[in-house]
Design a protein around this motif. Structure first.
Motif, PDB file in Angstrom:
ATOM      1  N   ALA A 163       0.831  -1.205   0.000  1.00 58.79           N
ATOM      2  CA  ALA A 163       0.000   0.000   0.000  1.00 58.79           C
ATOM      3  C   ALA A 163       0.866   1.256   0.000  1.00 58.79           C
ATOM      4  CB  ALA A 163      -0.929  -0.016   1.211  1.00 58.79           C
ATOM      5  N   ARG A 164       1.914   1.275   0.808  1.00 58.98           N
ATOM      6  CA  ARG A 164       2.808   2.431   0.833  1.00 58.98           C
ATOM      7  C   ARG A 164       3.489   2.625  -0.514  1.00 58.98           C
ATOM      8  NH1 ARG A 164       6.774   1.433   5.666  1.00 58.98           N
ATOM      9  NH2 ARG A 164       7.748   3.282   4.740  1.00 58.98           N
ATOM     10  N   ALA A 165       3.917   1.534  -1.128  1.00 58.76           N
ATOM     11  CA  ALA A 165       4.573   1.636  -2.431  1.00 58.76           C
ATOM     12  C   ALA A 165       3.606   2.149  -3.490  1.00 58.76           C
ATOM     13  CB  ALA A 165       5.130   0.274  -2.838  1.00 58.76           C
ATOM     14  N   ALA A 166       2.331   1.744  -3.421  1.00 58.44           N
ATOM     15  CA  ALA A 166       1.348   2.228  -4.392  1.00 58.44           C
ATOM     16  C   ALA A 166       1.112   3.727  -4.235  1.00 58.44           C
ATOM     17  CB  ALA A 166       0.037   1.456  -4.224  1.00 58.44           C
ATOM     18  N   VAL A 167       1.033   4.205  -2.994  1.00 56.21           N
ATOM     19  CA  VAL A 167       0.839   5.639  -2.754  1.00 56.21           C
ATOM     20  C   VAL A 167       2.043   6.428  -3.249  1.00 56.21           C
ATOM     21  CG1 VAL A 167       0.578   7.388  -0.962  1.00 56.21           C
ATOM     22  CG2 VAL A 167      -0.738   5.271  -0.836  1.00 56.21           C
ATOM     23  N   LEU A 168       3.234   5.942  -2.954  1.00 58.89           N
ATOM     24  CA  LEU A 168       4.438   6.642  -3.406  1.00 58.89           C
ATOM     25  C   LEU A 168       4.546   6.634  -4.928  1.00 58.89           C
ATOM     26  CD1 LEU A 168       7.021   5.382  -0.758  1.00 58.89           C
ATOM     27  CD2 LEU A 168       6.105   7.690  -0.991  1.00 58.89           C
ATOM     28  N   ALA A 169       4.150   5.536  -5.556  1.00 56.16           N
ATOM     29  CA  ALA A 169       4.196   5.479  -7.019  1.00 56.16           C
ATOM     30  C   ALA A 169       3.251   6.499  -7.636  1.00 56.16           C
ATOM     31  CB  ALA A 169       3.845   4.070  -7.492  1.00 56.16           C
ATOM     32  N   ALA A 170       2.107   6.729  -6.995  1.00 56.10           N
ATOM     33  CA  ALA A 170       1.165   7.719  -7.526  1.00 56.10           C
ATOM     34  C   ALA A 170       1.690   9.141  -7.370  1.00 56.10           C
ATOM     35  CB  ALA A 170      -0.183   7.576  -6.827  1.00 56.10           C
ATOM     36  N   THR A 173      12.838   0.007   4.902  1.00 58.87           N
ATOM     37  CA  THR A 173      13.816   1.094   4.990  1.00 58.87           C
ATOM     38  C   THR A 173      13.938   1.834   3.666  1.00 58.87           C
ATOM     39  OG1 THR A 173      15.045  -0.174   6.645  1.00 58.87           O
ATOM     40  CG2 THR A 173      16.194   1.645   5.596  1.00 58.87           C
ATOM     41  N   GLN A 174      13.897   1.104   2.563  1.00 57.43           N
ATOM     42  CA  GLN A 174      13.946   1.754   1.256  1.00 57.43           C
ATOM     43  C   GLN A 174      12.738   2.662   1.037  1.00 57.43           C
ATOM     44  OE1 GLN A 174      16.505   1.650  -0.909  1.00 57.43           O
ATOM     45  NE2 GLN A 174      17.590   0.430   0.635  1.00 57.43           N
ATOM     46  N   LEU A 175      11.583   2.252   1.521  1.00 55.26           N
ATOM     47  CA  LEU A 175      10.397   3.095   1.383  1.00 55.26           C
ATOM     48  C   LEU A 175      10.507   4.358   2.235  1.00 55.26           C
ATOM     49  CD1 LEU A 175       7.518   0.439   1.356  1.00 55.26           C
ATOM     50  CD2 LEU A 175       8.481   1.689  -0.580  1.00 55.26           C
ATOM     51  N   LEU A 176      11.175   4.249   3.383  1.00 56.13           N
ATOM     52  CA  LEU A 176      11.359   5.441   4.220  1.00 56.13           C
ATOM     53  C   LEU A 176      12.158   6.518   3.489  1.00 56.13           C
ATOM     54  CD1 LEU A 176      12.113   4.232   7.862  1.00 56.13           C
ATOM     55  CD2 LEU A 176      10.139   5.514   7.045  1.00 56.13           C
ATOM     56  N   LEU A 233      11.887   7.357   0.540  1.00 60.02           N
ATOM     57  CA  LEU A 233      11.058   8.008  -0.470  1.00 60.02           C
ATOM     58  C   LEU A 233       9.851   8.727   0.118  1.00 60.02           C
ATOM     59  CD1 LEU A 233      10.977   5.092  -3.089  1.00 60.02           C
ATOM     60  CD2 LEU A 233      12.659   6.928  -2.877  1.00 60.02           C
ATOM     61  N   GLU A 234       9.634   8.592   1.430  1.00 63.70           N
ATOM     62  CA  GLU A 234       8.445   9.186   2.030  1.00 63.70           C
ATOM     63  C   GLU A 234       8.515  10.713   1.988  1.00 63.70           C
ATOM     64  OE1 GLU A 234       5.830   7.755   2.886  1.00 63.70           O
ATOM     65  OE2 GLU A 234       6.261   5.676   3.448  1.00 63.70           O
ATOM     66  N   HIS A 235       7.333  11.339   2.000  1.00 64.12           N
ATOM     67  CA  HIS A 235       7.238  12.790   2.005  1.00 64.12           C
ATOM     68  C   HIS A 235       7.550  13.333   3.399  1.00 64.12           C
ATOM     69  CE1 HIS A 235       5.675  13.111  -2.064  1.00 64.12           C
ATOM     70  NE2 HIS A 235       4.936  12.045  -1.799  1.00 64.12           N
ATOM     71  N   PRO A 236       7.933  14.591   3.497  1.00 64.37           N
ATOM     72  CA  PRO A 236       8.303  15.153   4.807  1.00 64.37           C
ATOM     73  C   PRO A 236       7.195  15.042   5.853  1.00 64.37           C
ATOM     74  CG  PRO A 236       9.032  16.597   3.042  1.00 64.37           C
ATOM     75  CD  PRO A 236       8.203  15.533   2.401  1.00 64.37           C
ATOM     76  N   LEU A 282       5.388  12.404  11.016  1.00 63.54           N
ATOM     77  CA  LEU A 282       4.481  11.536  11.769  1.00 63.54           C
ATOM     78  C   LEU A 282       5.190  10.286  12.271  1.00 63.54           C
ATOM     79  CD1 LEU A 282       1.249  11.777   9.567  1.00 63.54           C
ATOM     80  CD2 LEU A 282       1.663  12.843  11.789  1.00 63.54           C
ATOM     81  N   ARG A 283       6.019   9.710  11.444  1.00 56.64           N
ATOM     82  CA  ARG A 283       6.729   8.497  11.857  1.00 56.64           C
ATOM     83  C   ARG A 283       7.745   8.797  12.955  1.00 56.64           C
ATOM     84  NH1 ARG A 283       5.968   3.958   8.978  1.00 56.64           N
ATOM     85  NH2 ARG A 283       4.691   4.137   7.091  1.00 56.64           N
ATOM     86  N   ILE A 284       8.357   9.967  12.903  1.00 56.22           N
ATOM     87  CA  ILE A 284       9.303  10.341  13.959  1.00 56.22           C
ATOM     88  C   ILE A 284       8.578  10.502  15.292  1.00 56.22           C
ATOM     89  CG2 ILE A 284      10.765  12.231  14.771  1.00 56.22           C
ATOM     90  CD1 ILE A 284      11.791  12.540  11.948  1.00 56.22           C
TER      91      ILE A 284
END
Length: 346
Positions: free
Chosen positions: A49-56, A132-135, A137-140, A145-147
């Motif tokens: 799901a995270r990869a799909a959101v980032l791909a969009a 970790t690879q997805l982290l 690419l995440e948006h600020p 939120l993750r921090i």
């Protein structure tokens, strides 16, 4: 047929060992790894799901810019690099569903028949690397939120090292590059600790399972060589009752290794304990009395002998104490044997 099985203790022992071997296989290939595998599947779905959101969000349409040509080229190159990372992550996630990579299946997408612990541990490490690879690419906003979530988790952690990680994250609040780098480093460290803990636990389970399989083979061999098949069966029953009663009294779960190994250890402790009882009840030592002299190793089918075998299977402490008592009788004898005699007269 069943009458023959009941009358012939050898066939009864073989039947019990065969059934218990099936139980050990089911436990090692399914019950131990099943909860961890279900959690693994849920985490894989989250990563998809995270990869799909980032791909969009990094699609070519979203990278169109009205700025200069250089900024447009830079954004396009960044989008291409992120797309390549996402493609690699998705390929890795797809590989988890291939039969034999993590579990053994009868059908391509269902009917799991075995969950090898070594494959599951390796799959968790690969999944943590993908997360970790997805982290990266995440948006600020997502990083922030993750921090915050990680700081709350580390604040309640009893480990002082993890508490220091939370303090360091709080010290760099507002510095986006430093926050992202610290988040990735802290996440990798927590993943490493988690993987090491579970691999250590899996190693203990594998050792217990190996001992159980070896013990079953020893029980079969002793059943062929000695006339103590019934006492070994009762010892195995005592070994099964020991963790069962412990769980019922304490209402706390015990480890899989103890559950699997206890009946096998009880079956092996029963004839050994009867032999120790016969030794300590010998008239030369006379530590246990005449009752156990005639109701131990030489008469394994007597009710008292069977009860003693059940107790040896139930209590490993009883076997240890008798073994120490027997050792205490042997050590002084060895010392007296090695003691030099008085010097001879000329």
């Amino acid at each position: 047929m069943w009458k023959r099985v009941v009358q012939d203790g050898r066939w009864a022992l073989w039947l019990v060992c065969a059934c218990y071997l099936v139980v050990v296989y089911i436990t090692s290939r399914g019950l131990i790894g099943a909860p961890r595998y279900r959690l693994f599947q849920a985490r894989v779905h989250d990563c998809r799901a995270r990869a799909a959101v980032l791909a969009a969000t990094i699609s070519p349409e979203s990278t169109e810019s009205t700025g200069s040509v250089d900024s447009t080229d830079s954004a396009a190159k960044s989008a291409v690099a992120k797309s390549a990372v996402l493609k690699a992550v998705n390929e890795r996630l797809d590989g988890f569903g291939v039969g034999g990579q993590v579990v053994w299946r009868l059908l391509p997408q269902r009917a799991v028949i075995a969950i090898p612990l070594s494959k599951l541990a390796a799959a968790w490490r690969a999944l943590h690397h993908a997360e970790t690879q997805l982290l990266r690419l995440e948006h600020p906003e997502e990083i922030t939120l993750r921090i915050l979530a990680l700081r709350l988790r580390l604040a309640s952690d009893p480990d002082p090292v993890n508490n220091s990680l939370g303090t360091e994250l709080a010290a760099h609040a507002g510095d986006a590059p430093a926050e992202r780098a610290l988040l990735i480093a802290a996440t990798e460290d927590l993943h490493r600790q988690e993987d090491d803990d579970f691999e250590r636990e899996y190693e203990h389970q594998r050792i217990a399972l190996w001992l159980a399989l070896t013990g079953i083979a020893a029980v079969l061999l002793l059943g062929l060589a000695l006339d103590h098949r019934l006492s070994m069966l009762l010892g195995g029953l005592g070994g099964f009752l020991s963790p069962l009663i412990g769980v019922m009294r304490s209402q706390r779960p015990t480890s899989w290794g103890v559950l699997v190994l206890a009946p096998v250890g009880g079956a092996l402790a029963a004839p050994g304990g009867l032999l120790l009882v016969r030794m300590l009840a010998d008239p030369e030592l006379n530590l246990l009395g005449q009752v156990f002299l005639h109701n131990s190793w030489g008469a394994p089918a007597q009710p008292i002998s069977l009860a003693v075998a059940l107790l040896f299977g139930f209590s490993g402490t009883l076997f240890s104490r008798l073994a120490l008592a027997a050792t205490g009788q042997l050590v002084p004898t060895a010392g007296r044997t090695a003691r030099p005699g008085p010097p001879g007269r000329p």
